[in-house]
Design an enzyme around this catalytic site. Structure first.
Site, short mmCIF file in Angstrom:
data_model
loop_
_atom_site.label_atom_id
_atom_site.label_comp_id
_atom_site.label_asym_id
_atom_site.label_seq_id
_atom_site.Cartn_x
_atom_site.Cartn_y
_atom_site.Cartn_z
N ASN A 12 -2.82 24.50 -22.79
CA ASN A 12 -1.81 24.34 -21.74
C ASN A 12 -2.06 25.42 -20.70
OD1 ASN A 12 0.47 24.07 -20.17
ND2 ASN A 12 1.90 24.82 -21.73
N TRP A 13 -2.64 25.00 -19.59
CA TRP A 13 -3.02 25.99 -18.57
C TRP A 13 -1.84 26.50 -17.74
CZ3 TRP A 13 -8.15 23.50 -16.30
CH2 TRP A 13 -9.19 23.74 -17.21
N LYS A 14 -0.70 25.85 -17.85
CA LYS A 14 0.47 26.22 -17.04
C LYS A 14 0.06 26.29 -15.56
CE LYS A 14 2.35 28.37 -21.12
NZ LYS A 14 3.22 29.35 -21.73
N SER A 61 1.73 32.24 -28.80
CA SER A 61 0.89 33.42 -29.04
C SER A 61 -0.29 33.15 -29.97
CB SER A 61 1.73 34.59 -29.57
OG SER A 61 2.71 34.94 -28.62
N GLY A 70 4.00 33.53 -25.32
CA GLY A 70 3.53 34.50 -24.32
C GLY A 70 3.83 35.95 -24.64
N GLU A 123 9.60 26.25 -21.01
CA GLU A 123 9.67 26.75 -19.62
C GLU A 123 10.30 25.71 -18.69
OE1 GLU A 123 5.54 27.86 -19.36
OE2 GLU A 123 5.91 29.49 -20.78
N HIS A 180 8.68 21.23 -22.57
CA HIS A 180 8.25 22.62 -22.79
C HIS A 180 9.42 23.56 -22.49
CE1 HIS A 180 6.16 26.42 -22.37
NE2 HIS A 180 5.16 25.88 -23.03
N GLU A 217 7.38 25.14 -30.81
CA GLU A 217 7.11 26.37 -30.07
C GLU A 217 8.38 27.21 -30.02
OE1 GLU A 217 3.46 25.95 -27.30
OE2 GLU A 217 5.25 25.42 -26.19
N GLY A 263 -1.54 28.43 -25.05
CA GLY A 263 -1.33 28.78 -23.64
C GLY A 263 -2.41 29.73 -23.16
P1 PGA Z 1 1.08 31.08 -25.30
O1 PGA Z 1 1.83 29.80 -24.71
O2 PGA Z 1 -0.04 30.59 -26.18
O3 PGA Z 1 0.58 31.83 -24.10
O4 PGA Z 1 2.10 31.86 -26.09
C1 PGA Z 1 2.03 28.66 -25.50
C2 PGA Z 1 2.80 27.61 -24.72
O5 PGA Z 1 3.74 27.95 -23.99
O6 PGA Z 1 2.48 26.40 -24.80
#
Ligand code: PGA
Length: 247
Positions: free
Chosen positions: A10-12, A206, A171, A95, A93, A165, A227
């Site tokens: 997931n490149w966000k 993470s 993150g 976010e 997600h 998640e 991520g």
């Molecule tokens: P992260 O993000 O691996 O940077 O913790 C995961 C995600 O939000 O899908």
């Protein structure tokens, strides 16, 4: 769906078209089975899908409008996503839930629309630190599953993969413990028998090349949603290799 363990990047909000193409050129020759999916920014969807044509890699979006079309300035529809060659979309997600106030009703409309238009869905679920501390993890996760899948025919739900998640593990370079992940995945799979013949659950939060193996070994983990560590091609390849060896 039978391409498990599944590794999803997931490149966000990272990578321009030029950067996405450079990444995929390096990833492409790599052994990419069983399943490798990458959720890229809208702007990089078409170029990325073109870049991986004929390979094992699947490209998808990180969000989608809840309506099929209309006067919705700035939104991107399911048809527009599909036209790029994308085959899946990440929905729910944390976010999106937190920063863009998406509730289960909005997510449900998006899931429904994506499935009706033959996009596969990764439905993210996860509790906050407060919810965990209050002992509400199970209630929150079951509500998110039920809310996201409400009134969707079971034959369509078969094209949904869950991603657990925990919000407190995203993150922060500190994933949930293997014990917690195994316990929650078992619980979700058990609840998932209401919806799926086989319920697949990915873990995200993470994950990196150093810890991926520990999670991939767990019996109830069907793959990973990655991520930060999916932004560097080398670390992403190391995670893919560990998925190969794991099952
Ligand atoms: P992260 O993000 O691996 O940077 O913790 C995961 C995600 O939000 O899908």
């Amino acid at each position: 769906m039978n391409n498990f363990p599944l590794i999803v990047g997931n490149w966000k909000m990272h990578k321009t078209v030029v950067e996405a193409k450079a990444f995929l050129k390096q990833l492409r020759p790599h052994r990419c089975s069983p399943g490798v999916w990458l959720a890229v920014p809208f702007t990089a969807l078409a170029a990325s899908a073109h870049e991986v044509m004929g390979t094992w890699i699947h490209i998808g979006a990180q969000n989608m409008a809840e309506w099929p079309s209309g006067a919705m300035t700035g939104e991107v529809s399911v048809e527009m996503i599909q036209e790029t060659g994308a085959s899946f979309v990440i929905l729910g997600h944390s976010e999106r839930r937190r920063l863009f106030h998406e509730d289960d009703g909005i997510i449900n409309r998006k899931v429904k629309l994506a499935l009706e238009n033959d996009l596969k869905v990764i439905l993210c679920i996860g509790e906050t630190k407060e919810e965990r501390d209050q002992g509400r993890t199970e209630e929150v996760l079951f509500r998110q599953i039920e809310g996201g899948l409400r009134a969707i025919p079971l034959e369509r739900v078969a094209h949904v993969v869950l991603a657990y998640e925990p919000v407190w593990a995203i993150g922060v370079d500190c994933p949930a413990s293997c014990e917690i992940v195994e316990e929650i995945h078992a619980m979700c799979k058990n609840y998932g028998t209401n919806y799926w013949k086989t319920c697949h659950v990915l873990y995200g939060g993470s994950i990196n090349a150093k810890n991926a193996r520990d999670f991939l070994r767990l019996p109830n983990v069907d793959g990973l949603l990655v991520g930060k560590a999916s932004l560097e091609v080398q670390s992403f390849i190391e995670i893919i290799d560990q998925a190969h060896e794991s099952k």
